[in-house]
Design a protein around this motif. Structure first.
Motif, PDB file in Angstrom:
ATOM      1  N   LYS A  77     -10.298   7.632   4.219  1.00 22.07           N
ATOM      2  CA  LYS A  77      -9.799   6.709   5.170  1.00 22.07           C
ATOM      3  C   LYS A  77      -8.429   7.155   5.620  1.00 22.07           C
ATOM      4  CE  LYS A  77     -13.303   3.334   4.721  1.00 22.07           C
ATOM      5  NZ  LYS A  77     -13.531   1.825   4.528  1.00 22.07           N
ATOM      6  N   ASN A  78      -7.523   6.163   5.685  1.00 21.73           N
ATOM      7  CA  ASN A  78      -6.053   6.602   5.643  1.00 21.73           C
ATOM      8  C   ASN A  78      -5.201   6.558   4.669  1.00 21.73           C
ATOM      9  OD1 ASN A  78      -6.045   3.931   5.569  1.00 21.73           O
ATOM     10  ND2 ASN A  78      -4.573   3.287   6.952  1.00 21.73           N
ATOM     11  N   LYS A  79      -5.793   6.682   3.539  1.00 19.26           N
ATOM     12  CA  LYS A  79      -5.118   6.694   2.353  1.00 19.26           C
ATOM     13  C   LYS A  79      -5.033   8.068   1.664  1.00 19.26           C
ATOM     14  CE  LYS A  79      -4.125   3.713  -1.322  1.00 19.26           C
ATOM     15  NZ  LYS A  79      -4.368   2.518  -2.249  1.00 19.26           N
ATOM     16  N   TYR A  80      -4.061   8.445   1.238  1.00 21.61           N
ATOM     17  CA  TYR A  80      -3.728   9.735   0.601  1.00 21.61           C
ATOM     18  C   TYR A  80      -2.966   9.793  -0.881  1.00 21.61           C
ATOM     19  CZ  TYR A  80      -4.283  11.500   5.355  1.00 21.61           C
ATOM     20  OH  TYR A  80      -4.859  11.849   6.648  1.00 21.61           O
ATOM     21  N   ALA A  81      -3.500  10.678  -1.729  1.00 17.59           N
ATOM     22  CA  ALA A  81      -2.768  10.470  -3.180  1.00 17.59           C
ATOM     23  C   ALA A  81      -2.526  12.121  -3.352  1.00 17.59           C
ATOM     24  CB  ALA A  81      -3.596   9.857  -4.061  1.00 17.59           C
ATOM     25  N   SER A 109       8.257   1.012 -10.394  1.00 15.15           N
ATOM     26  CA  SER A 109       8.370   0.548 -11.766  1.00 15.15           C
ATOM     27  C   SER A 109       7.399   1.555 -12.501  1.00 15.15           C
ATOM     28  CB  SER A 109       8.333  -0.798 -11.921  1.00 15.15           C
ATOM     29  OG  SER A 109       6.985  -1.289 -11.495  1.00 15.15           O
ATOM     30  N   LYS A 110       7.563   1.426 -13.912  1.00 15.15           N
ATOM     31  CA  LYS A 110       6.405   2.077 -14.921  1.00 15.15           C
ATOM     32  C   LYS A 110       5.146   1.909 -14.333  1.00 15.15           C
ATOM     33  CE  LYS A 110       8.738   4.379 -17.903  1.00 15.15           C
ATOM     34  NZ  LYS A 110       8.899   5.722 -17.929  1.00 15.15           N
ATOM     35  N   GLY A 111       4.457   3.139 -13.799  1.00 12.93           N
ATOM     36  CA  GLY A 111       3.003   2.727 -13.504  1.00 12.93           C
ATOM     37  C   GLY A 111       2.797   2.271 -12.105  1.00 12.93           C
ATOM     38  N   LYS A 112       3.756   1.990 -11.470  1.00 13.52           N
ATOM     39  CA  LYS A 112       3.554   1.435 -10.030  1.00 13.52           C
ATOM     40  C   LYS A 112       4.177   2.543  -9.108  1.00 13.52           C
ATOM     41  CE  LYS A 112       3.440  -3.658 -11.240  1.00 13.52           C
ATOM     42  NZ  LYS A 112       2.136  -3.708 -11.573  1.00 13.52           N
ATOM     43  N   PRO A 113       3.242   3.167  -8.368  1.00 10.80           N
ATOM     44  CA  PRO A 113       3.779   4.164  -7.398  1.00 10.80           C
ATOM     45  C   PRO A 113       4.474   3.524  -6.296  1.00 10.80           C
ATOM     46  CG  PRO A 113       1.337   4.327  -7.458  1.00 10.80           C
ATOM     47  CD  PRO A 113       1.855   3.064  -8.462  1.00 10.80           C
ATOM     48  N   LYS A 114       5.528   4.423  -5.762  1.00  8.67           N
ATOM     49  CA  LYS A 114       5.891   4.032  -4.335  1.00  8.67           C
ATOM     50  C   LYS A 114       4.893   4.376  -3.370  1.00  8.67           C
ATOM     51  CE  LYS A 114      10.728   5.225  -5.662  1.00  8.67           C
ATOM     52  NZ  LYS A 114      11.957   6.225  -5.443  1.00  8.67           N
ATOM     53  N   GLU A 115       4.810   3.781  -2.290  1.00  6.74           N
ATOM     54  CA  GLU A 115       3.918   4.077  -1.076  1.00  6.74           C
ATOM     55  C   GLU A 115       4.759   4.661   0.113  1.00  6.74           C
ATOM     56  OE1 GLU A 115      -0.168   1.875  -0.393  1.00  6.74           O
ATOM     57  OE2 GLU A 115       1.287   1.128   0.847  1.00  6.74           O
ATOM     58  N   PHE A 116       4.450   5.793   0.491  1.00  7.14           N
ATOM     59  CA  PHE A 116       4.950   6.159   1.527  1.00  7.14           C
ATOM     60  C   PHE A 116       4.257   6.247   2.810  1.00  7.14           C
ATOM     61  CE2 PHE A 116       6.295   8.571  -2.274  1.00  7.14           C
ATOM     62  CZ  PHE A 116       7.544   8.510  -2.315  1.00  7.14           C
ATOM     63  N   THR A 117       4.685   5.512   3.988  1.00  5.61           N
ATOM     64  CA  THR A 117       4.037   5.325   5.068  1.00  5.61           C
ATOM     65  C   THR A 117       4.395   6.302   6.340  1.00  5.61           C
ATOM     66  OG1 THR A 117       3.876   3.175   4.450  1.00  5.61           O
ATOM     67  CG2 THR A 117       3.281   3.579   6.701  1.00  5.61           C
ATOM     68  N   TYR A 118       3.281   6.744   7.044  1.00  4.04           N
ATOM     69  CA  TYR A 118       3.478   7.469   8.028  1.00  4.04           C
ATOM     70  C   TYR A 118       2.492   7.228   9.104  1.00  4.04           C
ATOM     71  CZ  TYR A 118       4.327  11.446  11.149  1.00  4.04           C
ATOM     72  OH  TYR A 118       4.410  12.369  12.318  1.00  4.04           O
ATOM     73  N   GLY A 119       2.928   6.485   9.983  1.00  2.00           N
ATOM     74  CA  GLY A 119       1.850   5.924  11.279  1.00  2.00           C
ATOM     75  C   GLY A 119       1.087   4.924  10.452  1.00  2.00           C
ATOM     76  N   LYS A 120      -0.002   5.184  10.537  1.00  2.00           N
ATOM     77  CA  LYS A 120      -1.307   4.302   9.777  1.00  2.00           C
ATOM     78  C   LYS A 120      -1.565   4.732   8.374  1.00  2.00           C
ATOM     79  CE  LYS A 120      -2.933   2.410  13.984  1.00  2.00           C
ATOM     80  NZ  LYS A 120      -4.361   2.430  14.982  1.00  2.00           N
TER      81      LYS A 120
END
Length: 159
Positions: A77-81, A109-120
């Protein structure tokens, strides 16, 4: 292209390290049952051609470059990894420093990824290191979340 011989010199840029060939064999078997709602691709990072690395600090040698072997791009969907994968195993030195370098750039923090947002769209960057199941318990607890012996761990980063 893969080879079972490590000393193939007549073909350039061939995957010949046993751990990488084994990884690709496991990947080939796993993707046969992958759900269709995940779009994905991957590439072998060739350190002689690509300038893709994760910087880290080695207290004895200064700033260095961690060169994972593969990079995966996953979409649902609109989620990328974006997932960096290194199947070399725990016997390769300095994995703790490399994980720490990754952590400084891409995790809250250890094990918790930053989430980058671009539009939706939302994207995360993850690191997956491979070892066989017999070596897994020898890994320090704080580094165990980065290690696995199962291919599915790559695709679970999309959740």
């Amino acid at each position: 292209i893969t080879s079972s011989q490590q000393k193939i010199n007549y073909i350039n840029h061939i995957i010949k390290h046993p751990s990488e060939v084994d990884f690709l064999d496991k990947l080939k078997n796993y993707i046969q049952n992958l759900p269709n709602d995940i779009e994905w691709s991957f590439s072998k990072i060739d350190e002689s051609l690509d300038d893709v690395f994760i910087p880290y600090n080695d207290p004895n040698k200064g700033n260095r470059k961690f060169l994972p072997d593969f990079v995966f791009w996953l979409k649902k969907k609109n989620k990328y990894a974006i997932v960096f994968v290194d199947p070399k195993g725990t016997k390769h030195a300095e994995y703790q420093l490399k994980v720490d370098g990754y952590n400084k750039l891409f995790e809250k923090s250890k094990g918790k990824p930053k989430e980058f947002t671009y539009g939706k769209s939302k994207a995360t960057v993850s690191l997956v290191l491979f070892t066989d199941s017999t070596n897994y318990n020898a890994i320090g607890k704080q580094y165990q979340p980065y290690w696995t012996y199962e291919i599915k761990s790559i695709f679970e980063k999309l959740k």
